[in-house]
Design a protein around this motif. Structure first.
Motif, PDB file in Angstrom:
ATOM      1  N   LEU A 194     -17.147  -1.124  -3.129  1.00 15.17           N
ATOM      2  CA  LEU A 194     -15.841  -0.629  -2.704  1.00 15.17           C
ATOM      3  C   LEU A 194     -15.646   0.837  -3.108  1.00 15.17           C
ATOM      4  CD1 LEU A 194     -13.612  -3.740  -3.470  1.00 15.17           C
ATOM      5  CD2 LEU A 194     -14.278  -2.871  -1.210  1.00 15.17           C
ATOM      6  N   SER A 195     -16.170   1.222  -4.265  1.00 23.91           N
ATOM      7  CA  SER A 195     -16.022   2.609  -4.708  1.00 23.91           C
ATOM      8  C   SER A 195     -16.829   3.563  -3.830  1.00 23.91           C
ATOM      9  CB  SER A 195     -16.442   2.757  -6.176  1.00 23.91           C
ATOM     10  OG  SER A 195     -17.849   2.679  -6.310  1.00 23.91           O
ATOM     11  N   GLN A 196     -17.828   3.064  -3.127  1.00 20.69           N
ATOM     12  CA  GLN A 196     -18.663   3.885  -2.238  1.00 20.69           C
ATOM     13  C   GLN A 196     -18.228   3.784  -0.778  1.00 20.69           C
ATOM     14  OE1 GLN A 196     -21.234   5.986  -3.224  1.00 20.69           O
ATOM     15  NE2 GLN A 196     -20.493   5.529  -5.271  1.00 20.69           N
ATOM     16  N   ASN A 197     -17.193   3.002  -0.495  1.00 22.20           N
ATOM     17  CA  ASN A 197     -16.749   2.804   0.880  1.00 22.20           C
ATOM     18  C   ASN A 197     -16.132   4.099   1.400  1.00 22.20           C
ATOM     19  OD1 ASN A 197     -14.995   1.994   3.178  1.00 22.20           O
ATOM     20  ND2 ASN A 197     -15.796  -0.025   2.675  1.00 22.20           N
ATOM     21  N   ARG A 198     -16.692   4.624   2.476  1.00 21.63           N
ATOM     22  CA  ARG A 198     -16.259   5.909   3.032  1.00 21.63           C
ATOM     23  C   ARG A 198     -15.558   5.756   4.381  1.00 21.63           C
ATOM     24  NH1 ARG A 198     -16.902   7.002  -1.607  1.00 21.63           N
ATOM     25  NH2 ARG A 198     -18.676   8.105  -2.462  1.00 21.63           N
ATOM     26  N   ALA A 199     -15.114   4.559   4.702  1.00 25.74           N
ATOM     27  CA  ALA A 199     -14.496   4.338   6.010  1.00 25.74           C
ATOM     28  C   ALA A 199     -13.046   4.812   6.063  1.00 25.74           C
ATOM     29  CB  ALA A 199     -14.579   2.860   6.391  1.00 25.74           C
TER      30      ALA A 199
END
Length: 128
Positions: free
Chosen positions: A108-113
């Motif tokens: 979730l911390s890497q989610n770039r959407a």
């Protein structure tokens, strides 16, 4: 000729417990959480590498074949870094109509959407 009889027995697991990675079944969720949390920063790169750069295209194609169209809402279960959510946005869905759910805080911390994200499990959706 008829195929094998289907049973309602769902107690079969896809594999034996992997005791070389976790000694007790209850440790499985911690093992998996660490696995995904620790690989999250590399996930997009690995996905592109394994699919020879076609991953974004096949996600868009799969969503299109599933009938996803502008005006719909989508819940991306196991959203991870948001690769499928980004494909939905590229197909014309509004950012406010795409939601992501994942148990991994690292993913979730890497989610770039740029969508609304929730921490949770597909087996226990935190929505109606």
């Amino acid at each position: 000729m008829a195929g094998p009889a289907l049973t309602q027995d769902v107690s079969h697991r896809p594999h034996r417990p992997l005791t070389e990675f976790y000694s007790a079944t209850r440790e499985r969720s911690d093992y998996l959480a660490n696995l995904f949390d620790n690989s999250a920063s590399h996930y997009d790169w690995i996905s592109a590498l394994l699919a020879f750069g076609t991953d974004a295209r096949y996600r868009r194609a799969a969503l299109g074949k599933a009938g996803l169209k502008p005006g719909m809402r989508m819940l991306d279960v196991a959203t991870g870094t948001g690769l499928t959510a980004r494909a939905a946005l590229q197909l014309g869905l509004d950012r406010d109509s795409v939601f992501g759910l994942d148990p991994s805080t690292g993913m979730l911390s890497q989610n770039r959407a740029g969508i609304l994200l929730f921490r949770g499990f597909g087996e226990k959706l935190p929505f109606r």
